[in-house]
Design an enzyme around this catalytic site. Sequence first.
Site, PDB file in Angstrom:
ATOM      1  N   ASP A   1     -52.077  -0.607 -42.775  1.00 57.48           N
ATOM      2  CA  ASP A   1     -52.060   0.260 -43.808  1.00 57.48           C
ATOM      3  C   ASP A   1     -51.266   1.825 -43.479  1.00 57.48           C
ATOM      4  O   ASP A   1     -51.341   2.664 -44.060  1.00 57.48           O
ATOM      5  CB  ASP A   1     -53.491   0.936 -44.290  1.00 57.48           C
TER       6      ASP A   1
ATOM      7  N   VAL B   1     -56.851  -3.781 -40.490  1.00 59.09           N
ATOM      8  CA  VAL B   1     -55.958  -3.642 -41.693  1.00 59.09           C
ATOM      9  C   VAL B   1     -54.681  -3.171 -41.579  1.00 59.09           C
ATOM     10  O   VAL B   1     -54.422  -2.362 -40.748  1.00 59.09           O
ATOM     11  CB  VAL B   1     -56.693  -2.882 -42.766  1.00 59.09           C
TER      12      VAL B   1
ATOM     13  N   SER C   1     -54.666  24.747 -33.876  1.00 62.25           N
ATOM     14  CA  SER C   1     -53.355  25.063 -33.004  1.00 62.25           C
ATOM     15  C   SER C   1     -53.457  26.413 -32.013  1.00 62.25           C
ATOM     16  O   SER C   1     -54.604  26.298 -31.401  1.00 62.25           O
ATOM     17  CB  SER C   1     -51.765  25.329 -33.510  1.00 62.25           C
TER      18      SER C   1
ATOM     19  N   HIS D   1     -49.874  17.260 -36.687  1.00 60.57           N
ATOM     20  CA  HIS D   1     -50.245  18.895 -36.559  1.00 60.57           C
ATOM     21  C   HIS D   1     -50.289  19.516 -37.939  1.00 60.57           C
ATOM     22  O   HIS D   1     -49.130  19.780 -38.463  1.00 60.57           O
ATOM     23  CB  HIS D   1     -49.189  19.385 -35.755  1.00 60.57           C
TER      24      HIS D   1
ATOM     25  N   ASP E   1     -56.998  -2.313 -36.294  1.00 60.76           N
ATOM     26  CA  ASP E   1     -58.197  -1.668 -36.871  1.00 60.76           C
ATOM     27  C   ASP E   1     -58.547  -2.627 -38.034  1.00 60.76           C
ATOM     28  O   ASP E   1     -59.503  -2.458 -38.690  1.00 60.76           O
ATOM     29  CB  ASP E   1     -58.110  -0.380 -37.470  1.00 60.76           C
TER      30      ASP E   1
ATOM     31  N   ASP F   1     -50.452  -1.222 -35.921  1.00 61.83           N
ATOM     32  CA  ASP F   1     -51.184  -0.933 -37.136  1.00 61.83           C
ATOM     33  C   ASP F   1     -52.409  -1.642 -37.246  1.00 61.83           C
ATOM     34  O   ASP F   1     -53.467  -1.368 -37.906  1.00 61.83           O
ATOM     35  CB  ASP F   1     -50.216  -1.116 -38.181  1.00 61.83           C
TER      36      ASP F   1
ATOM     37  N   ASP G   1     -50.704  13.743 -33.536  1.00 56.70           N
ATOM     38  CA  ASP G   1     -50.248  15.189 -33.493  1.00 56.70           C
ATOM     39  C   ASP G   1     -48.968  15.175 -32.705  1.00 56.70           C
ATOM     40  O   ASP G   1     -48.905  14.650 -31.577  1.00 56.70           O
ATOM     41  CB  ASP G   1     -51.204  16.088 -32.736  1.00 56.70           C
TER      42      ASP G   1
END
Length: 526
Positions: A262, A260, A188, A458, A258, A255, A420
């Site tokens: 998860d 899958v 940060s 974050h 990609d 979701d 983040d």
Amino acid sequence: MSAALVLAASAPVPAAASPAAPDCAGLAGVRIPASVMSLPTSGGVVTAASVVPGGYCRVDADLHPVDPAAPAIKLRVALPLAWNHKALMFGGGGYNGTIPDVTANVPFGPADRPAPLARGYATFASDSGHQQNPASPPSLDGSFGVNDEALVNFAAGDALKKTRDASLFLIRRAYAATPTEVFFAGGSTGGREALVVAQRWPSAFDGVISAYPAWNNMAEILDLGYLAQVLSRPGAFPDPAKQTLLYNSVIKACDGLDGVTDGIVSNPGRCRFDPRVLRCPGGTDTGPACLSDPQIGAVTAVSAPFRWPYRIAGGETEYPGFPFLSGADMRTPFLGFGTTAPADPMPVTSGYGMQYWDQWVKYFLTRDPGHRALDVDPRRPGKWLARISALSSIEDRNNADLRPFARAGGKLILMHGAADELVSPYSTSDYYERVRSVAGPRVTESFLRYYVVPGANHANFGTPAFAASWDSLTALERWVEGGRAPAGQVVTDLAHPRTRPLCTYPEWPRYRGGDPDSAASFFCAR
């Protein structure tokens, strides 16, 4: 190594001649000459030195300012009883104002490996040149900004070099030896500080770990100010239930991209979520199951780039906005939207960034603690434009020419979580692309690795979808000391029993089949 520079106070002693333990008692009351620091100070003094439980020597010192009205830089050095002949400096967070924990791990560090001090590193850090009001929320006291020297110590990073120089003086004094390597690690504001030391003092540190860095601080502040105004409009703030609705809707929509399902969006670049699918009938707020038109406008503003129609000295022209996943996850409301709308006075239940903006307006921009932060419009700053421009040249540490750092043998590990809430991962990707454009792909590859961790937020604050854990320090050591660049790295989720390949940007982990909790079931796709 490049960081093992001979300080003026004493002659170099070979590392092999250093004692097994530091001379802790001998450091009490030691004066730190101004001459050992490359930036102006009035010298310093050790205020306390003692062996503490945990088996190390803790040394506290004050570095005195040039301006008598400016606060001192308070620093701390932890000297292990069995030194490995290396040193590591920690960066801070937010507005700083307290000394980071010198016994802690590096950002996104491993849970199954000792922290740097326990590995034998001499560690050190400072409050960056001001002391936080204990009544303020942690790292959210900007009142020091009314003093020019304190502001430059923090915002331009001058305190970093002063702290480094003074701490190495004390380490040499304690062990009668120079560290063979000196590293820096921060996230940060600390990640920003990590980039500052690589930019401004390319030979001062041999290796740097920069996590979720707020490097273009002014650009983000202007965006946060704009978002504070947007979220303060009547009916625009999405309450906690609506934030959860938004988060869950994004996960449901993206979701599986990609390969899958998860709970992690591994390829956010393909996530094209339109918040209008959550629109309440007629656009009027009818409860927690939908978003009103003002709320759709607010969450769209959060995710969109913010551009300002004027020039500032720092040269930035926009801030890239945040992923939809970032402030909408109610497991970490403080860092994102908060639980209540921004207002004057600014509630402590508003988002961290809104409170950061409030402090900046009061103490950096107007230097009037009574000024209403929501009265300053980042799109049309009027009489404050000249001050904004001047501050941008101090706060935006945006020099992407890291070739001097590379030529000095420095290595940089850059990391960011894709979800983040407080510092946009798009911003760090922008900085990486700038470095690559200036240095070229081959040179960049020789000294820099950049990783975006899907699902990570974050600083692993709250309960993120993926609590990232990786031994970046060992990877950095092997790169600096043996020339072995990180390859085939695996990141662990501390919140769930699972691992993922740590993919270099712009790659991301794609499921190929098998156990979805194992990194071996994924490959890095582009």
